[in-house]
Design an enzyme around this catalytic site. Sequence first.
Site, mmCIF file in Angstrom:
data_model
loop_
_atom_site.group_PDB
_atom_site.id
_atom_site.type_symbol
_atom_site.label_atom_id
_atom_site.label_comp_id
_atom_site.label_asym_id
_atom_site.label_seq_id
_atom_site.Cartn_x
_atom_site.Cartn_y
_atom_site.Cartn_z
ATOM 1 N N GLY A 112 -88.375 3.173 -65.677
ATOM 2 C CA GLY A 112 -89.405 4.033 -66.435
ATOM 3 C C GLY A 112 -90.497 4.659 -65.564
ATOM 4 O O GLY A 112 -91.213 5.610 -66.133
ATOM 5 N N GLU A 115 -89.047 7.064 -63.730
ATOM 6 C CA GLU A 115 -88.788 8.446 -64.671
ATOM 7 C C GLU A 115 -90.041 9.122 -65.117
ATOM 8 O O GLU A 115 -89.877 10.192 -65.522
ATOM 9 C CB GLU A 115 -88.055 7.701 -65.771
ATOM 10 C CG GLU A 115 -86.627 7.232 -65.279
ATOM 11 C CD GLU A 115 -85.883 6.346 -66.222
ATOM 12 O OE1 GLU A 115 -86.597 5.167 -66.782
ATOM 13 O OE2 GLU A 115 -84.710 6.569 -66.649
HETATM 14 N N1 CAA Z 1 -91.666 -5.374 -67.640
HETATM 15 C C1 CAA Z 1 -92.308 -6.171 -68.062
HETATM 16 N N2 CAA Z 1 -93.271 -7.064 -67.401
HETATM 17 C C2 CAA Z 1 -93.232 -6.456 -66.098
HETATM 18 C C3 CAA Z 1 -92.442 -5.463 -65.470
HETATM 19 C C4 CAA Z 1 -91.799 -4.833 -66.602
HETATM 20 N N3 CAA Z 1 -91.017 -3.761 -65.878
HETATM 21 N N4 CAA Z 1 -92.671 -5.568 -64.030
HETATM 22 C C5 CAA Z 1 -93.598 -6.406 -63.947
HETATM 23 N N5 CAA Z 1 -93.979 -7.079 -64.952
HETATM 24 C C6 CAA Z 1 -94.831 -8.255 -65.123
HETATM 25 C C7 CAA Z 1 -94.233 -9.605 -64.723
HETATM 26 O O1 CAA Z 1 -93.381 -10.190 -65.617
HETATM 27 C C8 CAA Z 1 -95.449 -10.297 -64.252
HETATM 28 O O2 CAA Z 1 -96.021 -10.732 -65.497
HETATM 29 P P1 CAA Z 1 -96.369 -12.394 -65.691
HETATM 30 O O3 CAA Z 1 -97.675 -12.741 -64.752
HETATM 31 O O4 CAA Z 1 -97.036 -12.330 -67.054
HETATM 32 O O5 CAA Z 1 -95.181 -13.382 -65.382
HETATM 33 C C9 CAA Z 1 -96.557 -9.324 -63.707
HETATM 34 O O6 CAA Z 1 -96.170 -7.983 -64.331
HETATM 35 C C10 CAA Z 1 -96.520 -9.239 -62.225
HETATM 36 O O7 CAA Z 1 -95.235 -8.910 -61.668
HETATM 37 P P2 CAA Z 1 -94.623 -9.872 -60.504
HETATM 38 O O8 CAA Z 1 -95.373 -11.457 -60.670
HETATM 39 O O9 CAA Z 1 -93.203 -9.788 -60.928
HETATM 40 O O10 CAA Z 1 -95.126 -9.235 -59.405
HETATM 41 P P3 CAA Z 1 -94.375 -9.106 -57.862
HETATM 42 O O11 CAA Z 1 -95.567 -8.472 -56.935
HETATM 43 O O12 CAA Z 1 -94.125 -10.371 -57.376
HETATM 44 O O13 CAA Z 1 -93.289 -8.109 -58.091
HETATM 45 C C11 CAA Z 1 -92.085 -6.026 -58.872
HETATM 46 C C12 CAA Z 1 -93.334 -6.719 -58.005
HETATM 47 C C13 CAA Z 1 -90.971 -6.159 -57.732
HETATM 48 C C14 CAA Z 1 -92.266 -4.892 -59.099
HETATM 49 C C15 CAA Z 1 -91.557 -6.968 -59.902
HETATM 50 O O14 CAA Z 1 -92.558 -7.057 -61.010
HETATM 51 C C16 CAA Z 1 -90.513 -6.101 -60.657
HETATM 52 O O15 CAA Z 1 -89.305 -6.041 -60.054
HETATM 53 N N6 CAA Z 1 -90.399 -5.763 -61.840
HETATM 54 C C17 CAA Z 1 -89.580 -5.192 -62.659
HETATM 55 C C18 CAA Z 1 -89.087 -3.886 -62.233
HETATM 56 C C19 CAA Z 1 -87.834 -3.187 -62.931
HETATM 57 O O16 CAA Z 1 -86.766 -3.861 -63.112
HETATM 58 N N7 CAA Z 1 -88.121 -1.852 -63.836
HETATM 59 C C20 CAA Z 1 -87.350 -1.353 -64.567
HETATM 60 C C21 CAA Z 1 -87.471 -1.899 -66.108
HETATM 61 S S1 CAA Z 1 -86.027 -1.205 -66.783
HETATM 62 C C22 CAA Z 1 -86.348 0.238 -67.387
HETATM 63 O O17 CAA Z 1 -87.503 0.797 -66.939
HETATM 64 C C23 CAA Z 1 -85.489 0.767 -68.461
HETATM 65 C C24 CAA Z 1 -85.666 2.194 -68.577
HETATM 66 O O18 CAA Z 1 -85.452 3.101 -67.774
HETATM 67 C C25 CAA Z 1 -85.798 2.679 -70.107
#
Ligand code: CAA
Length: 258
Positions: A112, A115
Amino acid sequence: MKYQNIIVEKKAPKAYITINRPKQLNALNKATIDELHDAFDDLNKDKDIHVIILTGAGEKAFVAGADIKEFMNFNEEQGKNLAAQGQEQLFDFVEGLETPVIAAVNGFALGGGLELALASHIRVASDNAKVGLPEVSLGVIPGYGGTQRLAQIIGKGRALEMILTAEMKDANTAKEYGLFSVVVPRDQLLNTADEMADKILKNSPQAIALAIKAVNAGYGREGFEKEIELFGKAFTTTDFKEGTSAFVERRKPDFTKN
Ligand code: CAA
């Protein structure tokens, strides 16, 4: 205070919106989407504001996506509604604004988050930016217009490569793909967005509003409707349960057992 999740600053004729949930990497939960809608709506109606610059708080992320923790237990109907409401309230809304929006992408722009940058009219980035649509790694698909706008902006082949591999691209690769207009060091990002805004500000606001409308008219709505339907369908799969659980449990998903 009117907003809890974003910061809005007006320095007419420019305005700045900063998404401010840095501990959650600025992930878009419902409250943030509601606030962004209200802020964009207010600024668009403000006759003194002629460009809006959008960025993320903190050093790591523009926006790391829709809030996975908020939607991981949704059913098909709730999934469809999430995509449909989000698109209407924020992504289509931003794309259709009369006031141009420049996304200043300052780190991760994933799901998102990418996006939202794609729905903005212009994208500039810092050299630490990383972009991707990682949804299929969670067992879902992009639902905020990514299947449509990424292909519109960088072409179908590259869009499919990014969507199917779920891999991130670095800022320079994204620029080569035509996703970013400019890539600059982090400390120059907001100045660069300001310079881009200044170029726009020399021109007629009324003509700019008409130009945005004319460019948008070239793209149909059918694909967005299909995306909403298929995004909802993904919520019925066992892969979706596995993918989102794996994310919160900080492990790799195992899609082979389904
Ligand atoms: N949703 C909710 N929480 C999220 C998030 C997300 N998309 N991305 C990161 N966070 C949170 C993590 O859960 C973590 O929270 P806690 O400390 O409470 O556990 C905090 O943010 C920090 O993140 P990380 O510890 O994971 O940080 P990192 O540096 O190790 O990794 C990252 C960074 C690679 C961006 C990783 O956070 C990640 O992969 N995030 C998700 C990315 C993703 O998959 N995005 C797509 C979401 S689905 C979507 O967007 C659907 C749509 O089109 C409508």
